[in-house]
Design a protein around this motif. Structure first.
Motif, PDB file in Angstrom:
ATOM      1  N   ILE A   3     -47.341 -14.861 -54.483  1.00 28.34           N
ATOM      2  CA  ILE A   3     -47.498 -14.239 -53.165  1.00 28.34           C
ATOM      3  C   ILE A   3     -48.869 -14.646 -52.634  1.00 28.34           C
ATOM      4  CG2 ILE A   3     -47.783 -12.048 -51.936  1.00 28.34           C
ATOM      5  CD1 ILE A   3     -45.799 -10.828 -53.975  1.00 28.34           C
ATOM      6  N   VAL A   9     -49.301  -8.447 -46.180  1.00 26.52           N
ATOM      7  CA  VAL A   9     -49.850  -7.291 -45.468  1.00 26.52           C
ATOM      8  C   VAL A   9     -49.546  -5.989 -46.215  1.00 26.52           C
ATOM      9  CG1 VAL A   9     -49.758  -8.439 -43.228  1.00 26.52           C
ATOM     10  CG2 VAL A   9     -47.783  -7.104 -44.009  1.00 26.52           C
ATOM     11  N   GLY A  12     -44.933  -3.607 -48.862  1.00 25.84           N
ATOM     12  CA  GLY A  12     -44.233  -3.071 -50.036  1.00 25.84           C
ATOM     13  C   GLY A  12     -42.747  -3.378 -50.095  1.00 25.84           C
ATOM     14  N   ASN A  13     -42.185  -4.040 -49.072  1.00 26.96           N
ATOM     15  CA  ASN A  13     -40.732  -4.302 -49.066  1.00 26.96           C
ATOM     16  C   ASN A  13     -40.270  -5.052 -50.302  1.00 26.96           C
ATOM     17  OD1 ASN A  13     -40.325  -3.021 -46.699  1.00 26.96           O
ATOM     18  ND2 ASN A  13     -40.029  -4.865 -45.445  1.00 26.96           N
ATOM     19  N   ILE A  25     -48.052  -3.369 -55.704  1.00 33.45           N
ATOM     20  CA  ILE A  25     -49.179  -3.453 -54.770  1.00 33.45           C
ATOM     21  C   ILE A  25     -50.453  -3.196 -55.576  1.00 33.45           C
ATOM     22  CG2 ILE A  25     -50.254  -2.531 -52.675  1.00 33.45           C
ATOM     23  CD1 ILE A  25     -47.573  -3.832 -52.065  1.00 33.45           C
ATOM     24  N   ALA A  32     -49.621  -7.313 -52.321  1.00 37.59           N
ATOM     25  CA  ALA A  32     -48.564  -7.373 -53.333  1.00 37.59           C
ATOM     26  C   ALA A  32     -48.904  -8.481 -54.321  1.00 37.59           C
ATOM     27  CB  ALA A  32     -47.225  -7.656 -52.668  1.00 37.59           C
ATOM     28  N   LEU A  49     -35.197 -11.672 -49.209  1.00 40.29           N
ATOM     29  CA  LEU A  49     -35.841 -11.117 -48.025  1.00 40.29           C
ATOM     30  C   LEU A  49     -35.853 -12.165 -46.911  1.00 40.29           C
ATOM     31  CD1 LEU A  49     -39.018  -9.482 -49.641  1.00 40.29           C
ATOM     32  CD2 LEU A  49     -37.083  -8.256 -48.656  1.00 40.29           C
ATOM     33  N   PRO A  81     -42.615  -9.779 -43.553  1.00 35.49           N
ATOM     34  CA  PRO A  81     -42.998 -10.075 -42.160  1.00 35.49           C
ATOM     35  C   PRO A  81     -43.876 -11.306 -42.001  1.00 35.49           C
ATOM     36  CG  PRO A  81     -44.223  -8.197 -43.004  1.00 35.49           C
ATOM     37  CD  PRO A  81     -43.202  -8.529 -44.044  1.00 35.49           C
ATOM     38  N   SER A  84     -44.780 -14.503 -47.055  1.00 39.05           N
ATOM     39  CA  SER A  84     -45.878 -14.646 -48.031  1.00 39.05           C
ATOM     40  C   SER A  84     -45.465 -15.288 -49.352  1.00 39.05           C
ATOM     41  CB  SER A  84     -46.466 -13.261 -48.330  1.00 39.05           C
ATOM     42  OG  SER A  84     -46.897 -12.644 -47.158  1.00 39.05           O
ATOM     43  N   PHE A  85     -44.170 -15.416 -49.593  1.00 46.79           N
ATOM     44  CA  PHE A  85     -43.737 -15.946 -50.896  1.00 46.79           C
ATOM     45  C   PHE A  85     -43.825 -17.465 -50.941  1.00 46.79           C
ATOM     46  CE2 PHE A  85     -42.067 -11.736 -50.999  1.00 46.79           C
ATOM     47  CZ  PHE A  85     -42.256 -11.378 -52.320  1.00 46.79           C
TER      48      PHE A  85
HETATM   49  S1  SF4 Z   1     -45.268 -10.139 -49.903  1.00 42.20           S
HETATM   50 FE1  SF4 Z   1     -44.339  -9.756 -47.896  1.00 42.20          FE
HETATM   51  S2  SF4 Z   1     -42.814  -8.137 -48.285  1.00 42.20           S
HETATM   52 FE2  SF4 Z   1     -44.219  -8.158 -50.031  1.00 42.20          FE
HETATM   53  S3  SF4 Z   1     -45.776  -6.630 -49.522  1.00 42.20           S
HETATM   54 FE3  SF4 Z   1     -46.563  -8.624 -48.870  1.00 42.20          FE
HETATM   55  S4  SF4 Z   1     -45.954  -8.775 -46.723  1.00 42.20           S
HETATM   56 FE4  SF4 Z   1     -44.722  -7.126 -47.611  1.00 42.20          FE
END
Ligand code: SF4
Ligand code: SF4
Length: 280
Positions: A3, A9, A12-13, A25, A32, A49, A81, A84-85
């Protein structure tokens, strides 16, 4: 899987979609983070996602402003959103994690997607389990639990000591450095996967002995074990040899599925028309 902390951001999704509970987190960096030891490279986070490309600074600012107003600004639950992966370039031996954990990746040794082989599903054609034999699929691990290869080796060594026949086309067999002793390649023992299936077969008279051995194995490995038993029907389409053994051992049997196949029979001399599978 990684990540990107510059993009995350901390909504937490993703913590809810990881089947291994490997994403958390980190309160220190407020991002994350993936526990690399527990991550099995299944790609559920990356593929599960939707990846949106919002500006991370803008999202963080909005979240802070909304928080100050005692309101919330959260993305839809199935969205990262800020995309980030970032999948890592996987090299040996870590790449075996993905081969056994992402059901959409065909395993190199079998060409079959996922953790095992076609098992008895194609027995009509492959004739792997012959009359008088019983085939076992012994699955180690599950989502949320996983399994280390060192535990699979413990199991394979116990099975090898009992002089079973390992299925040649099975991915675990292909990772053995010594099939006679059930020893796996040294360099994969520190790898963890979602689950893996060991396939063996023995003469039908050994059914109870092998099931009792699997019960013993279950006590010595740090994971869950699922046992599948496949055998041949008789000429009338019934199975009266293995079923009584399973019932005696406490299994409740239901005729859940019967596989019949279309194709060139590879063991025509001994072929039966049907194969049944029973599992707990
Ligand atoms: S990696 Fe993406 S989905 Fe996971 S907490 Fe960070 S912004 Fe949210
Ligand atoms: S690749 Fe799979 S195990 Fe690893 S963090 Fe993503 S969802 Fe979790």
């Amino acid at each position: 899987m990684t990540i990107n902390p510059n993009k995350c951001v901390a909504c937490g999704n993703c913590t809810y979609v990881c089947p291994m509970g490997a994403i958390y987190i980190d309160p220190q960096i407020k991002r994350a983070t993936i526990n690399r030891n527990e991550c099995v490279e299944c790609y559920a986070c990356y593929n599960g996602l939707s990846q949106e490309h919002l500006n991370p600074t803008m999202v963080r600012t909005m979240r802070k402003v909304f928080q100050a107003l005692r309101l919330r600004f959260d993305p839809e639950p199935d969205v990262c959103p800020t995309a980030s992966f970032e999948p890592d370039e996987l090299t040996w031996p870590r790449v075996v994690r993905r081969a056994f954990s992402d059901p959409r990746v065909p395993h190199e040794s079998t060409g079959v997607e996922g953790r095992g082989t076609e098992e008895v599903k194609t027995n009509d054609v492959s004739g792997r389990v012959k009359v008088g034999e019983v085939g076992f699929t012994i699955e180690f691990g599950r989502p949320g639990v996983g399994v280390w290869f060192r535990d699979i080796q413990t199991a394979c060594r116990m099975l090898a000591a009992a002089d079973v026949h390992f299925e040649k086309k099975n991915p675990i067999t292909s990772l053995m450095s010594d099939v006679a002793t059930g020893t796996l390649r040294e360099d994969i023992l520190g790898e963890k996967v979602m689950s893996a299936i060991v396939e063996i077969k023995v003469p039908v008279e050994r059914t109870e002995e092998i099931i009792r051995l699997v019960w013993d194995i279950e006590k010595r490995v740090d994971t869950v074990v699922t046992l599948g038993v496949g055998t041949r029907c008789d000429d009338t389409g019934d199975e009266t040899v293995v079923a009584p053994i399973l019932e005696k051992l406490g299994y409740t049997l239901h005729r859940a599925k019967t596989n019949t196949g279309l194709g060139r029979i590879m063991n025509s001399a001994e072929s039966d028309r049907q194969t049944v599978g029973a599992s707990r």
